[in-house]
Design an enzyme around this catalytic site. Structure first.
Site, PDB file in Angstrom:
ATOM      1  N   CYS A   1     -28.122 -60.103 -36.146  1.00  0.00           N
ATOM      2  CA  CYS A   1     -28.904 -61.194 -35.566  1.00  0.00           C
ATOM      3  C   CYS A   1     -28.476 -62.506 -36.226  1.00  0.00           C
ATOM      4  CB  CYS A   1     -30.403 -60.966 -35.796  1.00  0.00           C
ATOM      5  SG  CYS A   1     -31.175 -59.849 -34.604  1.00  0.00           S
TER       6      CYS A   1
ATOM      7  N   HIS B   1     -28.466 -53.418 -32.833  1.00  0.00           N
ATOM      8  CA  HIS B   1     -28.071 -54.661 -32.167  1.00  0.00           C
ATOM      9  C   HIS B   1     -26.838 -54.406 -31.287  1.00  0.00           C
ATOM     10  CE1 HIS B   1     -28.311 -59.169 -32.382  1.00  0.00           C
ATOM     11  NE2 HIS B   1     -27.204 -58.969 -31.692  1.00  0.00           N
TER      12      HIS B   1
ATOM     13  N   HIS C   1     -23.495 -54.217 -30.013  1.00  0.00           N
ATOM     14  CA  HIS C   1     -22.212 -54.628 -30.604  1.00  0.00           C
ATOM     15  C   HIS C   1     -21.155 -53.567 -30.364  1.00  0.00           C
ATOM     16  CE1 HIS C   1     -23.541 -51.829 -33.737  1.00  0.00           C
ATOM     17  NE2 HIS C   1     -22.317 -51.830 -34.210  1.00  0.00           N
TER      18      HIS C   1
ATOM     19  N   GLN D   1     -16.773 -52.662 -31.647  1.00  0.00           N
ATOM     20  CA  GLN D   1     -15.884 -52.823 -32.784  1.00  0.00           C
ATOM     21  C   GLN D   1     -14.442 -52.924 -32.321  1.00  0.00           C
ATOM     22  OE1 GLN D   1     -16.990 -50.328 -36.341  1.00  0.00           O
ATOM     23  NE2 GLN D   1     -18.231 -49.275 -34.815  1.00  0.00           N
TER      24      GLN D   1
HETATM   25 ZN    ZN Z   1     -30.127 -57.843 -34.401  1.00  0.00          ZN
END
Ligand code: ZN
Length: 372
Positions: free
Chosen positions: A80, A191, A193, A195
């Site tokens: 975040c 969160h 995401h 890679q």
């Molecule tokens: Zn987050």
């Protein structure tokens, strides 16, 4: 006419010297100038890779990864923007659209210190390369499938940017962009995401695909990936959806309970080679595919079950076999049904002999029915 896209790229350094790159696609997004004030000490150095004499594979040994962040509380999310939680995060700025930074607990890193000798009869090498985190949105509660096509197009541009830049590093042999979603897959941060791994060698499965493609090209003069796509489009029974520039299909010999390949219609070796129209169409088509995957399994209560998945971009290695390689995305899931996982057990893990109890044609038919 399509409006011109502007993605602003801002490069900065974190407190321990790791690189962070902001990619902002919102017009008039504030400048990303915040400084990382954390006391992080020295950045983690690269470990080493060991050669498996039995199979020829390489294995990265990265002991410090034992200490990496594991499912932190919501207000300590390191992905975040800083200021949203109770502690400074990995992203110093107060917001971002898409951001990429070097992993704090890397499997591969550009800094090598491990110069220990391999024991007699064994081979090892420094784990040079790079591992990066790509945050798709600053919204902790979102998912890739909930992004706008505009944002997904930015993510595609980011993958291409990282493929080009990391692939130009002489220590890097292959760039792999991927996303793990869901705790069932081993995700340690919720969160949204993905890679990027930049390996100092060509990993085993990529090398195997390259060997087959090289043999096929030597025998026929054609690309294996192009012939497979043509065969799937001609047959049609495993095709899930087709757009102007892309086709998604369940592979003939799918290994996973749910597996779909998404391939471009034009022969391209990697994400870098995709043109604007192909990237825009990919954003829309991939979102459509993810939407159907998230509706594939339904709970007893009739609710769709968000699919845990791995999304893996297969592209040409940085320097070898580029003329025979053809880009595709592989999306795969271990979820056989709500609450039922396929485990990679004796046959798969011990012998590499895959067994599946789902017929690829039935999976494709269900995914076609799930069209909106
Ligand atoms: Zn987050």
């Amino acid at each position: 006419m399509r409006a011109t896209r502007e993605v602003r790229r801002t490069v900065a350094r974190l407190a321990d010297g790791r690189q962070i790159i902001y990619f902002d696609d919102t017009p008039d997004a504030p400048a990303r100038t915040a400084v990382d004030t954390r006391d992080l000490g020295e950045r983690a150095a690269a470990g080493h890779i060991r050669h498996d004499a039995l199979t020829g594979d390489w294995v990265a040994v990265a002991g410090h990864r034992m200490h990496r962040t594991f499912l932190p509380p919501r207000d300590e999310c390191p992905l975040c923007p800083t200021g949203r939680g109770s502690v400074p995060s990995e992203v110093p700025d107060a917001d971002y659209d898409v951001v990429v930074f070097e992993n704090r607990f890397p499997s591969y890193a550009p800094v090598a210190v491990d110069n220990v000798e391999a024991p007699p009869g064994y081979l090892h090498a420094p784990a040079l390369g790079r591992t990066e985190v790509v945050c798709f949105t600053s919204d902790h509660e979102s998912t890739f499938a909930a992004l706008t096509p505009h944002r997904v197009r930015t993510v595609v541009d980011v993958w291409a940017d990282r493929t080009a830049e990391l692939g130009a590093d002489p220590d890097v042999a292959h760039v792999f962009c991927f996303e793990n979603r869901g705790q069932e897959i081993g995700v340690t941060l919720h969160h949204p995401h993905g890679q990027v791994y930049a390996y100092p060698y060509v990993p085993a499965r990529t090398a195997e695909i390259l060997t087959r493609a090289t043999e096929h090209h030597a025998r026929t003069g054609r690309l294996l990936g192009a012939d497979l796509l043509a065969a799937e489009r001609a047959d049609g029974s495993r095709v899930v959806l087709t757009s102007e520039h892309w086709t998604a299909y369940v592979p003939y010999a799918a290994r996973w309970p749910l597996e779909v390949h998404l391939a471009p219609h034009r022969d391209v070796p990697d994400l870098v080679a995709l043109d604007d129209a192909e990237r825009d169409d990919l954003a829309a088509t991939y979102l459509e595919l993810l939407g159907r995957l998230d509706r594939f399994h339904v709970s007893d209560g009739g609710e769709p079950v968000a699919l845990p998945y791995i999304a893996a971009w297969h592209q040409a290695p940085a320097r070898t076999g580029r003329e025979v390689s053809r880009l595709f995305l592989q999306v795969m899931s271990v979820l056989r049904g709500p609450g039922r996982l396929k485990y990679l057990a004796g046959s798969e893990s011990g012998a590499g002999g895959w067994v599946t109890d789902t017929r690829p044609e039935a999976v494709a038919a269900r995914l076609r029915e799930l069209a909106p």
